[in-house]
Design an enzyme around this catalytic site. Structure first.
Site, PDB file in Angstrom:
ATOM      1  N   HIS A 147       0.665  -1.231   0.038  1.00 53.91           N
ATOM      2  CA  HIS A 147       0.104  -0.073   0.041  1.00 53.91           C
ATOM      3  C   HIS A 147       0.731   1.352  -0.001  1.00 53.91           C
ATOM      4  O   HIS A 147       0.485   2.039   0.745  1.00 53.91           O
ATOM      5  CB  HIS A 147      -1.028   0.009   1.137  1.00 53.91           C
ATOM      6  CG  HIS A 147      -2.156  -0.843   1.090  1.00 53.91           C
ATOM      7  ND1 HIS A 147      -2.399  -1.671  -0.136  1.00 53.91           N
ATOM      8  CD2 HIS A 147      -2.511  -1.693   2.091  1.00 53.91           C
ATOM      9  CE1 HIS A 147      -3.493  -2.388   0.318  1.00 53.91           C
ATOM     10  NE2 HIS A 147      -3.628  -2.598   1.618  1.00 53.91           N
ATOM     11  N   HIS A 221      -9.587   2.088   0.448  1.00 53.24           N
ATOM     12  CA  HIS A 221      -9.554   0.685   1.444  1.00 53.24           C
ATOM     13  C   HIS A 221     -10.828   0.918   2.329  1.00 53.24           C
ATOM     14  O   HIS A 221     -10.422   0.243   3.416  1.00 53.24           O
ATOM     15  CB  HIS A 221      -8.167   0.947   1.919  1.00 53.24           C
ATOM     16  CG  HIS A 221      -7.768  -0.393   2.330  1.00 53.24           C
ATOM     17  ND1 HIS A 221      -8.512  -1.160   3.253  1.00 53.24           N
ATOM     18  CD2 HIS A 221      -6.750  -1.435   1.936  1.00 53.24           C
ATOM     19  CE1 HIS A 221      -7.829  -2.349   3.359  1.00 53.24           C
ATOM     20  NE2 HIS A 221      -6.553  -2.555   2.713  1.00 53.24           N
ATOM     21  N   GLU A 358     -11.371  -3.842  -2.621  1.00 52.64           N
ATOM     22  CA  GLU A 358     -10.541  -2.786  -3.247  1.00 52.64           C
ATOM     23  C   GLU A 358     -10.368  -3.054  -4.833  1.00 52.64           C
ATOM     24  O   GLU A 358      -9.853  -4.141  -5.314  1.00 52.64           O
ATOM     25  CB  GLU A 358      -9.096  -2.858  -2.677  1.00 52.64           C
ATOM     26  CG  GLU A 358      -9.268  -2.905  -1.054  1.00 52.64           C
ATOM     27  CD  GLU A 358      -8.255  -3.712  -0.545  1.00 52.64           C
ATOM     28  OE1 GLU A 358      -6.797  -3.656  -0.622  1.00 52.64           O
ATOM     29  OE2 GLU A 358      -8.530  -4.750   0.267  1.00 52.64           O
TER      30      GLU A 358
HETATM   31  C1  BGC Z   1      -4.391  -6.597   2.306  1.00 53.84           C
HETATM   32  C2  BGC Z   1      -4.348  -7.182   3.461  1.00 53.84           C
HETATM   33  C3  BGC Z   1      -3.863  -6.130   4.536  1.00 53.84           C
HETATM   34  C4  BGC Z   1      -4.727  -5.167   4.663  1.00 53.84           C
HETATM   35  C5  BGC Z   1      -4.329  -4.107   5.465  1.00 53.84           C
HETATM   36  C6  BGC Z   1      -5.401  -5.450   2.543  1.00 53.84           C
HETATM   37  O1  BGC Z   1      -5.679  -4.720   1.316  1.00 53.84           O
HETATM   38  O2  BGC Z   1      -4.771  -7.515   1.237  1.00 53.84           O
HETATM   39  O3  BGC Z   1      -3.591  -8.349   3.705  1.00 53.84           O
HETATM   40  O4  BGC Z   1      -3.756  -7.029   5.907  1.00 53.84           O
HETATM   41  O5  BGC Z   1      -4.910  -4.679   3.363  1.00 53.84           O
HETATM   42  O6  BGC Z   1      -5.254  -3.357   6.160  1.00 53.84           O
END
Ligand code: BGC
Length: 393
Positions: A147, A221, A358
């Site tokens: 991310h 998210h 997402e």
């Molecule tokens: C991921 C997860 C991660 C989370 C964090 C998601 O987009 O796929 O593995 O723990 O984001 O909040």
């Protein structure tokens, strides 16, 4: 493979996607204005929401009919979404924190409601090579980069401009990420416009340009619990995904590069299925993710808006339909929520108390030539749209 969201046409900063009937960009400094008839006319109001690193943060409240959304300039976070159940009763259906401190002090490890960039999802070992140069990103999700690195778009303060027109209200957020930020190449100019429609929709239009070749994968998210945040798990929610294939992962949640059929596996959500029916399965992929934490390859033709997912909560009757121009969607079942974060209403969030959907390009695309490209070059424009449409059954 679809690459058409990156176009090489000139770079109009206004939103002119085919099919867009809303005339955004007519915003004339509505900040601070408030409608005395919230619920009758669309309105947008602004209030101070604290500061971070000496930068003031604002919270905007966008209301249209019986639908109200709060957005922070910090991380472009969708803090609350209030929408009615089948009896007209409002509840906040997204996970988040009560105040700015909740996001800043905890570092929002679950990325509640946030805009994600520069690269949503994982890049294997934080490494990719572009035009002969290898870039090493922060390893913030051992052994990978997740991310956008240590300080991604979710932790930046965005500039905001309210926009109105076509019976909708919106907020245009802009962030300029300097060349080399989090070790990504190129100055990336990103504009994200949230538009709240009269029929309980949140439309998100993403737009980005760069001055040097780079990789980009933008998403939001938000976590959803259609019964209301803090009311328990989403095990009874039914999920439908318009996807016949998914990208299987290794033990570190990096795609193997294959596109596997969902048929005959717990990954098959082609028909609406309760999430709790199979999220404790011994299927290797579910074991790796501690539940669902995978990218599905959307069945779609062309690059226009297409339905990707539908979620329904039989108890409240609330529904959420997601349409997107993206080729993939990550369904993450809140598997790593462990009761240590206390949400907007004061309750702790435990495993499976919300689900994130997402819309995105596939994880680790820079290292998989067979995936749709996430490369953005000077002169190209990244355009992407996702719509979250709420309703009731
Ligand atoms: C991921 C997860 C991660 C989370 C964090 C998601 O987009 O796929 O593995 O723990 O984001 O909040």
């Amino acid at each position: 493979m679809q690459t058409s969201h990156r176009t090489s046409r000139p770079t109009p900063r206004t939103l002119l996607r085919a099919g867009v009937v809303l005339l955004l960009g007519l915003g004339l400094g509505l900040a601070g204005a408030s409608s005395s008839q919230a619920g009758a006319k669309p309105s947008i109001t602004k209030e101070p929401f604290g500061s971070v690193g000496g930068k003031a943060v604002d919270r905007y409240t966008l209301t249209n009919g019986k639908f109200r959304v709060r957005i922070l300039t910090y991380g472009g976070i969708i803090q609350t979404v209030e929408t009615p159940d089948r009896h007209g009763k409002l509840a906040n259906v997204t996970l988040g924190f009560k105040n700015l401190d909740g996001y800043v002090t905890s570092k929002n490890p679950a990325y509640f409601g946030a805009l994600i960039g520069r690269y949503g999802n994982r890049i294997a070992k934080g490494k990719f090579t572009l035009d002969g140069t290898t870039y090493q990103l922060a390893i913030n999700n051992d052994p990978n980069s997740l991310h956008g690195g240590n300080v991604g778009f979710d932790k930046r303060v965005w500039s905001a401009t309210p926009v109105t027109g076509g019976g909708a209200v919106g907020l245009r957020l802009t962030y300029v990420s300097p060349n080399g930020e989090e070790n990504y190449p190129g100055t990336l100019r990103t504009t994200v416009t949230y538009t709240i429609t009269g029929d309980r929709g949140i439309r998100i239009d993403y737009h980005a340009t760069t001055d040097k070749a780079t990789v980009v994968n933008l998403t939001n998210h938000a976590y959803w619990n259609l019964g209301g945040e803090g009311t328990g798990t989403i095990d009874d929610h039914k999920l439908q995904l318009k996807a016949s294939r998914y990208t299987p992962v290794d033990a570190t949640l990096i795609p193997t590069g294959k596109l596997d059929p969902v048929a005959g596996t717990p990954m098959d959500f082609r028909k609406p299925t309760a999430i709790g029916a199979r999220n404790r399965s011994a299927f290797q992929q579910i074991v790796y993710g501690r539940g669902y934490d995978h990218n599905w390859v959307l069945d779609r033709r062309g690059s226009g808006l297409a339905v990707a997912a539908r979620v329904s909560d039989p108890a409240s009757g609330r529904t959420l339909t997601i349409r997107t121009t993206e080729p993939g969607i990550q369904f993450y079942g809140g598997n790593f929520l462990d009761g240590t974060l206390y949400g907007t209403g004061g309750n702790s969030y435990r495993q499976g108390d919300g689900l994130a959907l997402e819309t995105q390009h596939f994880p680790d695309s820079p290292n998989h030539a067979n995936f749709p490209t996430t490369v953005l070059r000077p002169g190209q424009v990244l355009r992407s749209t996702t719509i979250y449409q709420f309703g009731t059954d």
